[in-house]
Write an enzyme that holds these catalytic residues in place. Structure first.
Site, short mmCIF file in Angstrom:
data_model
loop_
_atom_site.label_atom_id
_atom_site.label_comp_id
_atom_site.label_asym_id
_atom_site.label_seq_id
_atom_site.Cartn_x
_atom_site.Cartn_y
_atom_site.Cartn_z
N TRP A 91 25.57 -53.90 53.30
CA TRP A 91 25.42 -52.65 54.06
C TRP A 91 24.34 -51.76 53.44
CZ3 TRP A 91 29.96 -54.40 51.86
CH2 TRP A 91 30.28 -53.85 50.63
N ARG A 92 23.82 -52.17 52.28
CA ARG A 92 22.71 -51.39 51.71
C ARG A 92 21.36 -51.88 52.21
NH1 ARG A 92 24.72 -50.14 45.52
NH2 ARG A 92 25.99 -48.36 46.11
N GLU B 67 32.05 -48.40 55.61
CA GLU B 67 32.74 -47.25 55.01
C GLU B 67 34.24 -47.29 55.28
OE1 GLU B 67 31.81 -45.06 52.89
OE2 GLU B 67 29.68 -45.54 52.87
N THR C 177 39.73 -50.25 49.56
CA THR C 177 39.52 -51.60 49.04
C THR C 177 38.28 -51.62 48.16
OG1 THR C 177 40.37 -52.35 51.18
CG2 THR C 177 39.35 -54.01 49.80
N LEU D 20 42.85 -57.63 54.33
CA LEU D 20 42.30 -56.38 53.78
C LEU D 20 43.38 -55.32 53.60
CD1 LEU D 20 38.91 -55.58 55.58
CD2 LEU D 20 39.30 -55.66 53.14
N TYR E 219 46.26 -52.27 54.83
CA TYR E 219 46.11 -50.96 55.48
C TYR E 219 45.58 -51.12 56.90
CZ TYR E 219 46.67 -49.20 50.76
OH TYR E 219 47.14 -48.94 49.50
N TYR F 163 35.00 -37.40 53.41
CA TYR F 163 34.14 -38.29 52.62
C TYR F 163 33.39 -39.26 53.53
CZ TYR F 163 32.70 -42.16 49.84
OH TYR F 163 31.93 -43.14 49.30
N ASP G 226 33.58 -37.95 45.75
CA ASP G 226 34.72 -38.82 45.47
C ASP G 226 34.96 -38.77 43.96
OD1 ASP G 226 32.70 -40.33 44.36
OD2 ASP G 226 33.28 -42.22 45.31
N CYS H 134 25.47 -43.63 28.13
CA CYS H 134 24.55 -42.49 28.27
C CYS H 134 23.11 -42.87 27.90
CB CYS H 134 25.02 -41.34 27.40
SG CYS H 134 26.66 -40.76 27.87
N CYS I 132 21.90 -33.69 30.80
CA CYS I 132 23.36 -33.73 30.80
C CYS I 132 23.96 -32.86 29.70
CB CYS I 132 23.83 -35.18 30.64
SG CYS I 132 25.62 -35.32 30.69
S1 SF4 Z 1 25.72 -38.26 33.38
FE1 SF4 Z 1 25.86 -37.61 31.25
S2 SF4 Z 1 27.83 -38.43 30.57
FE2 SF4 Z 1 27.29 -39.53 32.43
S3 SF4 Z 1 26.24 -41.37 31.70
FE3 SF4 Z 1 24.68 -39.79 32.15
S4 SF4 Z 1 24.35 -38.83 30.18
FE4 SF4 Z 1 26.28 -39.92 30.02
#
Ligand code: SF4
Length: 316
Positions: free
Chosen positions: A21-22, A34, A40, A77, A79, A114, A132, A187, A196
């Protein structure tokens, strides 16, 4: 500071997992994917999605199909209510065309906030942000926030890319599913690490979910027996769709037993009353012990049937 949309999108375009679907922005295909992904895991959805689209390649074919045929292609599937909604919505869409806005999608059965935002952004380029669990986690970490649904919604609405909202939504979810995971986020590979605020201690955000208060409920069910068989009814509902249960009754008459049963945060106290056979309604049936024990019974019905000695501990 607004985390970089440009770095997020270019990371997504280089790293996204390849789902069928992408490879499309066709509203019908996006809508089906969706709805299938609502309860699932996406890895499981792929094979069902491909089979479903082969059999029902467009909304008119789906609208014309018999419900039983659609349910057959949904088999496995779970539901099933989703399939019923899909079929009912297909009849509306085949007549009226696909809506382009979130509000238009939300008016259809089985489409919540959503799903409406996901379809409107991916298929129609509407600036509708999805929220979400993955999106919430990413935003809370980026902004060093504890759980705060209203603030998360504001941040998601302000951040979404005006030029590529569909990719943006999918990119944030992909980041949450693959790098910014609940435990041990990666990270160092994250395209947003420079922006971040939570990167020093990401696992602290958004923090534990508040435990829902326990709800106590009393229920009364009828044990109706005729010629060695028991009366059961089949349920129709989102979570328990298709399972068999004892019929509910007013809490009066002879008590045959009591059972306690927990479902998530609900504590049920079930009283089993002797019931009398009347007219057998649609969706109900009579079963001997062997057939009853082989049925998809609710866990509470199984406990009740054991409590009154209808099902043997060893076979029930
Ligand atoms: S958004 Fe922040 S906490 Fe999440 S992976 Fe990136 S750097 Fe790490």
């Amino acid at each position: 500071m607004t985390p970089s949309r440009r770095r997020l999108l270019s990371w997504y375009r280089r790293n996204r997992r390849d789902f069928p679907w992408r490879r499309t922005t066709a509203p019908y295909a996006i809508w089906v994917s969706e709805i299938m992904a609502q309860q699932t895991r996406v890895g499981v959805v792929v094979a069902y999605y491909e089979r479903f689209l082969k059999r029902f390649p467009d909304v008119r074919t789906l609208a014309r199909a018999r419900l039983q045929t659609v349910l057959g292609h949904w088999s496995g599937l779970g539901y099933y209510r989703r399939a019923r909604h899909l079929h009912a919505s297909a009849k509306i869409l085949a007549r009226e065309g696909f809506p382009e806005t979130e509000a238009g999608w939300r008016a259809l059965p089985g489409v919540g906030a959503y799903t409406a935002a996901a379809i409107a952004s991916i298929a129609f380029g509407r600036r509708a942000a999805v929220v979400d669990g993955n999106v919430e986690r990413v935003l809370c970490r980026l902004h060093r926030l504890k759980r705060d649904p209203r603030r998360v919604r504001e941040l998601a609405d302000a951040w979404i890319s005006p030029s590529s909202p569909g990719d943006h939504n999918q990119a944030v979810m992909e980041l949450g599913a693959t790098l910014c995971t609940p435990r041990a986020p990666r990270c160092r590979e994250c395209p947003l690490v420079a922006d971040c605020l939570g990167r020093a201690a990401p696992e602290r955000y958004p923090g534990p979910k508040p435990r829902p208060a326990t709800v106590r409920e009393r229920r009364a069910v009828a044990f109706v027996r005729r010629d060695g068989r028991v009366l059961l009814r089949q349920l129709d509902g989102r979570r328990l769709d298709g399972l068999w249960d004892l019929p509910e009754t007013a809490p009066k008459g002879e008590v045959l037993g009591r059972v306690r049963h927990s479902i998530l945060d609900r504590r049920l106290e079930i009283t089993i009353h002797r019931g009398r056979a009347g007219r057998t309604r649609a969706g109900a049936g009579w079963f001997g012990p062997r057939r009853a024990s082989a049925l998809a019974l609710t866990a509470s019905a199984r406990k009740c049937l054991r409590a009154v000695g209808f099902l043997d501990e060893s076979v029930g």
